[in-house]
Motif scaffolding. Structure first.
Motif, PDB file in Angstrom:
ATOM      1  N   PRO A   1      -1.296  -0.676  -8.358  1.00 52.93           N
ATOM      2  CA  PRO A   1      -1.554  -1.954  -7.684  1.00 52.93           C
ATOM      3  C   PRO A   1      -1.209  -3.155  -8.577  1.00 52.93           C
ATOM      4  N   ALA A   2      -1.542  -3.085  -9.856  1.00 49.24           N
ATOM      5  CA  ALA A   2      -1.250  -4.220 -10.751  1.00 49.24           C
ATOM      6  C   ALA A   2       0.258  -4.429 -10.882  1.00 49.24           C
ATOM      7  N   ASP A   3       1.027  -3.330 -10.916  1.00 50.02           N
ATOM      8  CA  ASP A   3       2.492  -3.452 -10.977  1.00 50.02           C
ATOM      9  C   ASP A   3       3.019  -4.187  -9.737  1.00 50.02           C
ATOM     10  N   VAL A   4       2.527  -3.772  -8.578  1.00 53.32           N
ATOM     11  CA  VAL A   4       2.990  -4.370  -7.322  1.00 53.32           C
ATOM     12  C   VAL A   4       2.667  -5.867  -7.319  1.00 53.32           C
ATOM     13  N   ASP A   5       1.427  -6.199  -7.694  1.00 53.21           N
ATOM     14  CA  ASP A   5       1.023  -7.615  -7.715  1.00 53.21           C
ATOM     15  C   ASP A   5       1.887  -8.415  -8.694  1.00 53.21           C
ATOM     16  N   ASP A   6       2.087  -7.866  -9.891  1.00 56.61           N
ATOM     17  CA  ASP A   6       2.855  -8.595 -10.920  1.00 56.61           C
ATOM     18  C   ASP A   6       4.268  -8.891 -10.441  1.00 56.61           C
ATOM     19  N   VAL A   7       4.919  -7.875  -9.907  1.00 49.28           N
ATOM     20  CA  VAL A   7       6.314  -8.048  -9.490  1.00 49.28           C
ATOM     21  C   VAL A   7       6.407  -9.088  -8.371  1.00 49.28           C
ATOM     22  N   LEU A   8       5.514  -8.975  -7.387  1.00 49.24           N
ATOM     23  CA  LEU A   8       5.634  -9.875  -6.237  1.00 49.24           C
ATOM     24  C   LEU A   8       5.279 -11.312  -6.611  1.00 49.24           C
ATOM     25  N   ARG A   9       4.283 -11.467  -7.475  1.00 46.98           N
ATOM     26  CA  ARG A   9       3.871 -12.809  -7.888  1.00 46.98           C
ATOM     27  C   ARG A   9       4.932 -13.445  -8.786  1.00 46.98           C
ATOM     28  N   GLU A  10       5.314 -12.708  -9.822  1.00 46.63           N
ATOM     29  CA  GLU A  10       6.170 -13.321 -10.843  1.00 46.63           C
ATOM     30  C   GLU A  10       7.649 -13.346 -10.456  1.00 46.63           C
TER      31      GLU A  10
ATOM     32  N   LEU B   1       0.825  -1.213   0.000  1.00 46.61           N
ATOM     33  CA  LEU B   1       0.000   0.000   0.000  1.00 46.61           C
ATOM     34  C   LEU B   1       0.857   1.260   0.000  1.00 46.61           C
ATOM     35  N   ARG B   2       1.975   1.203   0.737  1.00 49.35           N
ATOM     36  CA  ARG B   2       2.844   2.382   0.813  1.00 49.35           C
ATOM     37  C   ARG B   2       3.448   2.698  -0.568  1.00 49.35           C
ATOM     38  N   VAL B   3       3.807   1.665  -1.290  1.00 50.17           N
ATOM     39  CA  VAL B   3       4.386   1.849  -2.631  1.00 50.17           C
ATOM     40  C   VAL B   3       3.369   2.560  -3.549  1.00 50.17           C
ATOM     41  N   VAL B   4       2.109   2.144  -3.444  1.00 53.08           N
ATOM     42  CA  VAL B   4       1.064   2.756  -4.272  1.00 53.08           C
ATOM     43  C   VAL B   4       0.759   4.171  -3.798  1.00 53.08           C
TER      44      VAL B   4
END
Ligand code: NAD
Length: 502
Positions: A211-220, A201-204
């Motif tokens: 949010p999609a960038d954060v999810d993509d990086v952490l997942r992939e 949340l802090r990054v966003v």
């Protein structure tokens, strides 16, 4: 004690799972719910579930018949008199739980154990209503109970050690990994899981990434099953928001758990996630709408690149950029593009430190394997031409690239350092043993490694460097490193090293 008869009060989502778990493990199980008929309905649902396992050949018909004979519906609590252990899974309300525990004490034997499946209440608060608080503990399961193979045994301040031991053996006998934890906010797993949300949340919030960038990086790139925003949409922001605030308040406003001000307006607007059709993502026919993929620019002819020779991934990055058509340049002043790979430092600061032209400087995250996904961070002055040249080179072999704004630590560095730091502090505070902490996080949160072992894998000294750089850049006490981390890095010992015996 070797408990044979288990009572379950509350036959909702969790109660059902608990009934199934212990009946399958060979115990006699009594099930009661205040709602007339609810216990019978729950038991039928459990038997239907087990019948499906028989149909799939995963359970024998004889085993099902035996289980059927061991599960009993109780329309009142009187039949709980022979229970060795009673597990409460009723509504999350302190007064209701206290009244139930008092009623149970009047029925069960003096040796019987009373356990609560509460997620957010303090177990000592429930125990305080009892005549024998020493027999009260937490036994916290996760949904769905038979599949989530971990149980937190919560030792409240007055819980007898023998009670903790019995619940541990009981859960392990049913095939779950039991982890023992202190009666502290979020217990062990929900406490350890805070970092993913707070730092995501802090990054966003800081406009570093979407949010999609954060999810993509952490997942992939890091191997999380879901990113924080996907998880928040799944759980429901209304529910998660209450948990975030409650854990922060229960920890006496510890800055590491400070909730984001982005959340309350979204809750007010009803952006709860999947269940309302829109959260951080919009859902169309149950599927999240993804932002369109970014155009891949062409590699500029003859583009020259200087890579910081001190960068840890220098060799691999150089090979990749040359394959994409870049010419390597030894002098930053003569290169079209300068690339840095900092740990915890923002790209602008790295450019200034190295005397680079910020307009022609970008940063690539060294923490994420280049084969999976690349994170490209800009300085605040990176020119569009330099950005496009870097993007073109990094995306030339079609591996996805996430472009983010300047930040002390990229997405992955920030989130993993926060998770490791919170885990280190759990260990420092003795909330659980290192072995239980590591196992609980993998089983309960599905992380690919235990958080301390993950820190060791990425380099504990790097995790510390990220936190120190973030702390220095922001002044925010949320980034202060735990003494556990500082001392182990100082001695070069693994983060999984326990404290010396006193
Ligand atoms: P639920 O609403 O699905 O079920 C609760 C059941 O308790 C209902 O059937 C209700 O009729 C019954 N009940 C309420 N008051 C009662 C009383 N005084 N006596 C007997 N029965 C009573 O709830 P749930 O999701 O199963 O959660 C139960 C407990 O487990 C809560 O403390 C919750 O915080 C905790 N928990 C839930 C989850 C989860 O994912 N749902 C996970 C871990 C822990």
């Amino acid at each position: 004690m070797n408990p044979t008869v288990i009572g379950v009060v509350g036959a909702g989502t969790m109660g059902r799972g608990i009934v199934q778990l212990f009946a399958q493990a060979g115990h006699v199980v009594r099930c009661h719910d205040a709602q007339p008929g609810a216990a019978a309905k729950a038991v039928q649902a459990v038997l239907d579930q087990l019948t499906k396992l028989v149909e799939k050949g995963r359970l024998s018909a004889d085993a099902l018949a035996a289980i059927r004979g061991r599960i009993h519906v109780s329309e009142d609590l009187a039949s709980f008199a022979d229970c060795d252990v009673v597990i409460e899974a009723i509504v999350e309300d302190l007064d209701a739980k206290r009244a139930l525990f008092r009623a149970l004490e009047a029925v069960v034997s003096p040796e019987a154990i009373l356990a609560s499946n509460t997620s957010s209440l303090t177990v000592a608060d429930i125990a305080a209503a009892c005549e024998q608080p020493a027999r009260v503990a937490g036994l916290h399961f996760f949904n769905p109970v038979p599949l989530m193979k971990v149980a937190e045994v919560i030792a409240a301040v007055r819980t007898a050690p023998a009670v903790v031991e019995t619940l541990r053996t009981l859960s392990e006998g049913a095939g779950h990994r039991a982890v023992v934890t202190a009666d502290q906010p979020g217990f062990l797993i929900n406490h350890a899981g805070r970092g993913l949300y707070t730092e995501g949340l802090r990054v966003v919030e800081e406009q570093v990434a979407t949010p999609a960038d954060v999810d993509d990086v952490l997942r992939e790139a890091l191997g999380f099953r879901m990113g924080p925003f996907e998880l928040l949409d799944l759980t429901g922001l209304d529910v998660s928001s209450r948990v975030m605030s409650s854990i922060y308040e229960q920890f006496q406003q510890e800055p590491r758990f400070r909730p984001s001000s982005l959340v309350p307006p979204r809750v007010a607007a009803g952006l709860f996630g999947r269940k309302t059709g829109e959260g951080w993502y919009r859902y169309v026919e149950g599927r999240p709408e993804r932002p369109p993929a970014r155009e891949r620019p062409a590699v500029p002819a003859g583009v020259s690149v200087w890579i910081d020779p001190a960068a840890s991934g220098h060799g691999e990055l150089a090979t990749l950029l040359q394959a994409a058509g870049a010419r390597l340049e030894g002098e930053p002043a003569r290169a079209d593009l300068g690339i840095v790979q900092p740990w915890g430092e923002d790209a602008t600061s790295a450019a200034v430190r190295l005397g680079l032209d910020a307009a022609r400087t970008v940063a690539v995250d060294p923490i994420t394997p280049l084969a999976l996904r690349r994170t490209l961070m800009l300085t605040i002055a990176t020119a569009p031409a330099a950005r496009d040249a870097a993007l073109a080179l990094l995306a030339a072999d079609a591996v996805p690239v996430t472009v983010i704004n300047d930040s002390p630590g990229f997405i992955a560095q920030r989130v993993i350092a926060t998770i490791v730091n919170i885990a280190a502090n759990i260990a420092q505070r003795g909330i659980a043993s290192v072995a239980d902490l590591e196992a609980a996080v993998q089983l309960g949160l599905g992380y690919p490694r235990g958080p301390l072992a993950w820190g060791d894998h990425l380099g504990a000294e790097r995790i510390l460097a990220i936190l120190r750089a973030q702390h220095a850049a922001t002044g925010d006490p949320r980034y202060r490193p735990s003494a556990w981390l500082v001392r182990r890095v100082a001695l070069g010992l693994p983060l999984t090293t326990p404290e010396a015996a006193r």
